[in-house]
Design a protein around this motif. Structure first.
Motif, PDB file in Angstrom:
ATOM      1  N   ARG A  27      -2.677  54.346  -7.778  1.00 54.22           N
ATOM      2  CA  ARG A  27      -4.333  54.298  -7.487  1.00 54.22           C
ATOM      3  C   ARG A  27      -5.375  55.062  -8.432  1.00 54.22           C
ATOM      4  N   ASN A  28      -6.103  55.218  -8.934  1.00 54.13           N
ATOM      5  CA  ASN A  28      -7.152  55.613  -9.547  1.00 54.13           C
ATOM      6  C   ASN A  28      -8.278  54.993  -8.809  1.00 54.13           C
ATOM      7  N   GLU A  33     -11.704  51.208  -8.677  1.00 51.46           N
ATOM      8  CA  GLU A  33     -11.062  51.158  -8.779  1.00 51.46           C
ATOM      9  C   GLU A  33      -9.873  51.341  -9.478  1.00 51.46           C
ATOM     10  N   ASP A  67      -5.112  59.247  -3.328  1.00 52.30           N
ATOM     11  CA  ASP A  67      -4.813  58.413  -4.828  1.00 52.30           C
ATOM     12  C   ASP A  67      -5.071  60.252  -5.457  1.00 52.30           C
TER      13      ASP A  67
END
Length: 392
Positions: free
Chosen positions: A77-78, A90, A198
Motif C-alpha cells: 500500500r502507498n 491509495e 504504509d
C-alpha cells in the motif's frame, strides 16, 4: 556451449558489485572485488525495493535474509497525501511469484549491504578494500588491470560497478558526464511508530516528501526539491536545512521534521543521471548499474536495475560461448528496460517540479488514474524484461 569459467575483476562493492559477485560465483566463475573505500561504509539512509528487484534477490539466494532485515509493506500500500496531510488516494503495488514475494520492502541501506557482503564473504570472494584500478590494457588474451597498490591483475573480464562517477568508464574511453537533474534528495532515519506501516508519499508545491518503514524499529524519510546545480551544504547543516526545505509539510511528516537535529542521521545528495547508448562494454570491460544507467529516484528502481543487471549478466555469460556475444546480448536485454525506467522516472520528476499552482486538478487526476499508472508501469516493465530473453 556455455561460457567456460572466467577470471573476473569487479570494480566497486555496492549493490551492483556485490550482486554481480554473487551471481557470477554461483554460476562457476572466479571473481574478485576491488573497492575504493578503506572500510565498507555505506549510506545509512533507507531504500525501498519493489517486487521486480526482490525477484532478482530471490535468484541470488538473498531474499530470505533481505526480507528478515527489512520491512515488507502490508499489501504493497502507498498512501498519498497533500503537504498538509489531507488524503488524496491509495495505490497498491504488484507482488510476484503468486504473492510469495511482497510488493514493497523498505530496508536500511547498511543492512542491505551487510546481507550482501556477508554472502560475498561466505562464497569466498576476495575483496580488496582501499584499492582502485589505475590502468586497463585489453588484449586478445584478456585484460591487464593495474591497481592503485601497484599490483597487476590479469583477468578475462572486468566489470565496472563503480557508480555514477565511474572512473573505470573513463579508463575505457567513455567520456559521458553525469547529468544533473536539477533535484536534490534529503534523507533521514527515525524511530518508527508501531502504527506506521504504509509507504506514504506527500505531494507538495514542487516538492515531494516520503515516509517508509525500513525495519520493526526504524523508518526512512526522503524529500525531493529543486536545488542549484553547484550547491554544496556542509553535513553538519543537513538536519537544519532538511527541516527548513520541507517546513510547510504537516500531517504525517510533521513529527519527523520536528525531530531533525544534530543527532539525526541525515544525508543530502544531488540527483544525477547517466544516459549512455549501447554498447555498455568496450572489449572485455563491461559497465553495469549506475555506471551504465544511473536514474532519478522517482520510480524507486535504481537498486532493482542493478540487481537485475547482475542476474542477467550471469545468465548471458552462461548462454553464450563467445564473450563478445554474451556482453552484446546483455546490453540488448538491459537497454530497453533501463531506458524505460529512466524516461518514466525523469518525466515524473519534471512534472512534480512544475506543480506550483492549485493542486485540485492534480489530485482529481490522481484519484482517477494513479492505480492504472502503477499497473501500466509494472506491466510494461515486465514485458520489456521478458523480451530480453533471460527469464527474469
Amino acid at each position: 556451449m556455455p561460457q567456460r569459467p572466467l577470471d573476473i575483476l569487479i570494480v566497486g562493492g555496492g549493490i551492483a558489485g556485490c550482486c554481480a559477485a554473487i551471481a557470477l560465483t554461483r554460476t562457476g566463475h572466479r571473481v574478485r572485488i576491488v573497492e575504493k573505500q578503506e572500510a565498507w561504509r555505506f549510506q545509512s539512509s533507507g531504500i525501498f525495493v519493489y517486487a521486480n528487484g526482490l525477484e532478482s534477490l530471490g535468484k541470488l539466494g538473498l531474499l530470505e535474509d533481505i526480507l528478515a532485515a527489512g520491512f515488507p509493506v502490508p499489501e504493497g500500500r502507498n498512501a498519498y497525501y497533500d503537504h498538509l496531510g489531507q488524503p488524496i488516494v491509495e495505490t497498491f503495488y504488484p507482488t510476484a511469484d503468486a504473492s510469495r514475494i511482497p510488493a514493497i520492502l523498505g530496508i536500511k541501506r547498511a543492512e542491505m549491504h551487510r546481507v550482501m557482503a556477508g554472502r560475498v564473504a561466505a562464497l569466498g570472494v576476495p575483496v580488496q578494500l582501499g584499492t582502485t584500478v589505475t590502468e586497463l590494457k585489453d588484449g586478445a588474451g584478456g585484460v591487464t588491470a593495474t591497481l592503485s597498490d601497484g599490483s597487476v591483475a590479469r583477468v578475462d573480464l572486468v566489470i565496472a560497478a563503480d557508480g555514477v562517477r565511474s572512473a573505470t568508464r573513463a579508463l575505457i574511453g567513455i567520456e559521458v558526464a553525469p547529468r544533473y537533474s536539477g533535484v536534490g534528495v534529503w534523507r533521514a532515519v527515525h524511530r518508527r511508530p508501531p502504527e506506521l506501516t504504509d509507504k506514504i508519499m506527500m505531494m507538495g508545491p514542487a516538492k515531494r516528501f516520503g515516509i517508509i518503514p525500513i525495519s520493526d524499529e526504524l523508518l526512512y524519510t526522503f524529500g525531493t526539491v529543486a536545488e542549484p546545480g553547484d550547491s554544496y551544504y556542509a553535513p553538519d547543516d543537513w538536519p537544519r536545512l532538511m527541516a527548513a526545505r520541507f517546513a510547510e509539510f504537516t500531517g504525517p511528516a510533521a513529527p519527523f521534521l520536528a525531530e531533525l537535529g544534530a543527532g539525526t542521521e541525515v544525508l543530502y545528495t544531488a540527483v544525477e543521471e547517466i544516459v549512455l547508448p549501447l554498447p555498455w562494454h568496450r572489449g572485455r570491460v563491461q559497465l553495469i548499474g549506475d555506471a551504465a544507467h544511473a536514474s532519478t529516484p522517482f520510480m524507486g528502481q535504481g537498486g532493482a536495475m542493478a540487481m537485475q543487471d547482475a542476474v542477467i549478466l550471469a545468465d548471458a555469460l552462461s548462454a553464450h560461448d563467445a564473450l563478445e556475444t554474451a556482453l552484446t546480448a546483455f546490453g540488448r536485454a538491459r537497454f530497453p528496460v533501463c531506458a524505460f525506467v529512466q524516461d518514466v522516472s525523469r518525466a515524473v520528476g519534471e512534472a512534480g517540479a512544475r506543480e506550483t499552482g492549485d493542486p485540485s486538478a492534480r489530485h482529481a487526476e490522481m484519484r482517477a488514474t494513479a492505480q492504472d499508472k502503477v499497473d501500466g508501469f509494472y506491466d510494461r516493465l515486465h514485458t520489456l524484461t521478458e523480451a530480453g530473453g533471460f527469464g527474469l
